[in-house]
Scaffold this active site. Sequence first.
Site, PDB file in Angstrom:
ATOM      1  N   LYS A  73      16.630 -24.322  88.172  1.00 29.45           N
ATOM      2  CA  LYS A  73      16.145 -22.944  88.000  1.00 29.45           C
ATOM      3  C   LYS A  73      17.083 -22.241  87.022  1.00 29.45           C
ATOM      4  O   LYS A  73      18.210 -21.889  87.363  1.00 29.45           O
ATOM      5  CB  LYS A  73      16.100 -22.186  89.332  1.00 29.45           C
ATOM      6  CG  LYS A  73      15.443 -20.820  89.188  1.00 29.45           C
ATOM      7  CD  LYS A  73      15.400 -20.047  90.475  1.00 29.45           C
ATOM      8  CE  LYS A  73      14.555 -18.797  90.324  1.00 29.45           C
ATOM      9  NZ  LYS A  73      14.825 -18.018  89.113  1.00 29.45           N
ATOM     10  N   ARG A 126       7.221 -12.119  81.452  1.00 29.55           N
ATOM     11  CA  ARG A 126       6.528 -12.374  82.724  1.00 29.55           C
ATOM     12  C   ARG A 126       5.545 -11.265  83.072  1.00 29.55           C
ATOM     13  O   ARG A 126       4.596 -11.489  83.817  1.00 29.55           O
ATOM     14  CB  ARG A 126       7.520 -12.577  83.873  1.00 29.55           C
ATOM     15  CG  ARG A 126       8.390 -11.393  84.167  1.00 29.55           C
ATOM     16  CD  ARG A 126       9.194 -11.607  85.444  1.00 29.55           C
ATOM     17  NE  ARG A 126       8.339 -11.512  86.612  1.00 29.55           N
ATOM     18  CZ  ARG A 126       8.638 -12.035  87.795  1.00 29.55           C
ATOM     19  NH1 ARG A 126       9.745 -12.726  87.950  1.00 29.55           N
ATOM     20  NH2 ARG A 126       7.841 -11.873  88.822  1.00 29.55           N
ATOM     21  N   GLU A 171      20.733 -21.146  88.362  1.00 30.63           N
ATOM     22  CA  GLU A 171      20.724 -20.366  89.606  1.00 30.63           C
ATOM     23  C   GLU A 171      20.534 -21.226  90.841  1.00 30.63           C
ATOM     24  O   GLU A 171      20.870 -20.814  91.946  1.00 30.63           O
ATOM     25  CB  GLU A 171      19.600 -19.333  89.561  1.00 30.63           C
ATOM     26  CG  GLU A 171      19.805 -18.217  88.574  1.00 30.63           C
ATOM     27  CD  GLU A 171      18.698 -17.188  88.673  1.00 30.63           C
ATOM     28  OE1 GLU A 171      19.010 -16.037  89.015  1.00 30.63           O
ATOM     29  OE2 GLU A 171      17.527 -17.526  88.425  1.00 30.63           O
TER      30      GLU A 171
END
Length: 755
Positions: free
Chosen positions: A419, A440, A571
């Site tokens: 991620k 996004r 992450e």
Amino acid sequence: MRRLLTGCLLSSARPLKSRLPLLMSSSLPSSAGKKPKQATLARFFTSMKNKPTEGTPSPKKSSKHMLEDRMDNVSGEEEYATKKLKQTAVTHTVAAPSSMGSNFSSIPSSAPSSGVADSPQQSQRLVGEVEDALSSNNNDHYSSNIPYSEVCEVFNKIEAISSRLEIIRICSDFFIKIMKQSSKNLIPTTYLFINRLGPDYEAGLELGLGENLLMKTISETCGKSMSQIKLKYKDIGDLGEIAMGARNVQPTMFKPKPLTVGEVFKNLRAIAKTQGKDSQLKKMKLIKRMLTACKGIEAKFLIRSLESKLRIGLAEKTVLISLSKALLLHDENREDSPDKDVPMDVLESAQQKIRDAFCQVPNYEIVINSCLEHGIMNLDKYCTLRPGIPLKPMLAKPTKAINEVLDRFQGETFTSEYKYDGERAQVHLLNDGTMRIYSRNGENMTERYPEINITDFIQDLDTTKNLILDCEAVAWDKDQGKILPFQVLSTRKRKDVELNDVKVKVCLFAFDILCYNDERLINKSLKERREYLTKVTKVVPGEFQYATQITTNNLDELQKFLDESVNHSCEGLMVKMLEGPESHYEPSKRSRNWLKLKKDYLEGVGDSLDLCVLGAYYGRGKRTGTYGGFLLGCYNQDTGEFETCCKIGTGFSDEMLQLLHDRLTPTIIDGPKATFVFDSSAEPDVWFEPTTLFEVLTADLSLSPIYKAGSATFDKGVSLRFPRFLRIREDKGVEDATSSDQIVELYENQSHMQN
């Protein structure tokens, strides 16, 4: 009256006595033997003489300003006279005729007056640019003769009720009514209902109107002083109500032509697209034209639309459901049936069809037109994703432990990916060879990354017409060949980026392909989509790479892979279903078929929260001169309200506090907005326009009598315990904040785990 007004202006440079014969002979055309309408003349001059004023009159004003202030009250049948007067006004500059009294010379100007008249060239340019903005926005597909008053009546009904089912009934009935007159009415009406001017990906549709500009416009249009407007606003906190009250007691020289839905919507778009020199003045002129024509409750909802907040409790998903019901009845020609009820399974199917279509093609104009042409039940065949229109991305559910991941995917084939700590980037290659990159939330951010050229990463340009990739844009150190933290990426300019200015390089990490050569791939398994991705694209180290992945269900291997991802500045992990229907790409859905496992959050609630900054508390001690803490809220998607959930003061560096002070201070407002749900015991020192999201960590969640998140579900609200600031979310709009439903779900999951 047209001749009368034209005669008045043409003779404006002469003394009043010398003009009277001309004025007296300039009445409306009359049949033989009919006397001139001298009473009309008397009313005309009396209305100018008795015009209420405030402040000191300017010794000389431009005739363009005098004319436009007076003509803001003219519409409909006087349109011809207005145009002629504007053409003539720019060639004359007049002093106030003393015999008519000082009130004539002090007609309030809509532009700041310096006591010096504009030049004819300046006046002509400003008038011309305002009319150009209107004419350039005159799109037939936004035309609608539906009276704006009818839309406002619906808004008024919705504001007075709380039942979602009743709101859906009111909306769907109104949509059916306007479709009977003409189906073209539906598109601009829908946009007014959701308080938008077009799709999110269309640039230049932000109104950008501050409270002060709207107050000034109301003041100048309605004959109220700024001090009166501000005092009233401090009392009731609703500029719409203030405008309605002021407008309804103001007399006008002519009866304005009623506003239509098409006119209001086109003018709102024209305001949003007005830029450059004198843009604020031009926006005010456009607003005044509409506000002058408002009657009754129209001013209230017009101003709220200009604020981009209707505040009537009408959520977008409620509008979508209402549309699906109306379009279904329209398809079946049942609009006039005394029993409009449809089987629940059919209605739910129609709702799902329009939701799925909108997630793939987030453009109401395209979705509605496709429904009207092919029928709502055929949307999945005709309204599907396409290059050039950003679909809403699939999202992952948070999880707190590897064991939880293994439990969820027990007996299934799943895969894990790094991620990456960057910015979601949806990359489109169009048939003409151009590239677009969307965030996004659908923002076109192509110009933000001038160094990226998708054609450099295509295996065979001759056979590749178009495609859509789902990627993460990550800051990249070319010298050391490694990922840099998100904080480095956030230092890049976000606007007007030139290639020579780029100091922080980015690498695209691709993890999905959604469309290739017009073939929709979202209903293929992730395993198949990965095969497409590696077949049609190629790795360019440091510029375009694939997400690092592993396919295993071994606990120790997953733990090792998680540790490796963190060591590579990521992450954590994204864990995804690999095969079968559950591995299909689900636009806009936060699905349990994708789980995110973040190293930092394993001891917390399992995920960070994105919360809107609503207010701030003044700093003390070493934080004096900045804000020491902030009041944060989540977003209720059903009501359009922000519900407070915590006060935060941890995780900020001194530099960040100064940056936030500089960024947020210009957004201070006089009091809380009507959409803020809070307890007076948590009231901050200053309130802000909701513009900024904080990404926040928390140890856990608890019920609180002070905070209001999810209070509709529990007797008390849900609050964050020991919240810590991570970063500003630049890639999200405030309506993309963590929702009330998500906070409730996190709290319930936490309680379940504890039990």
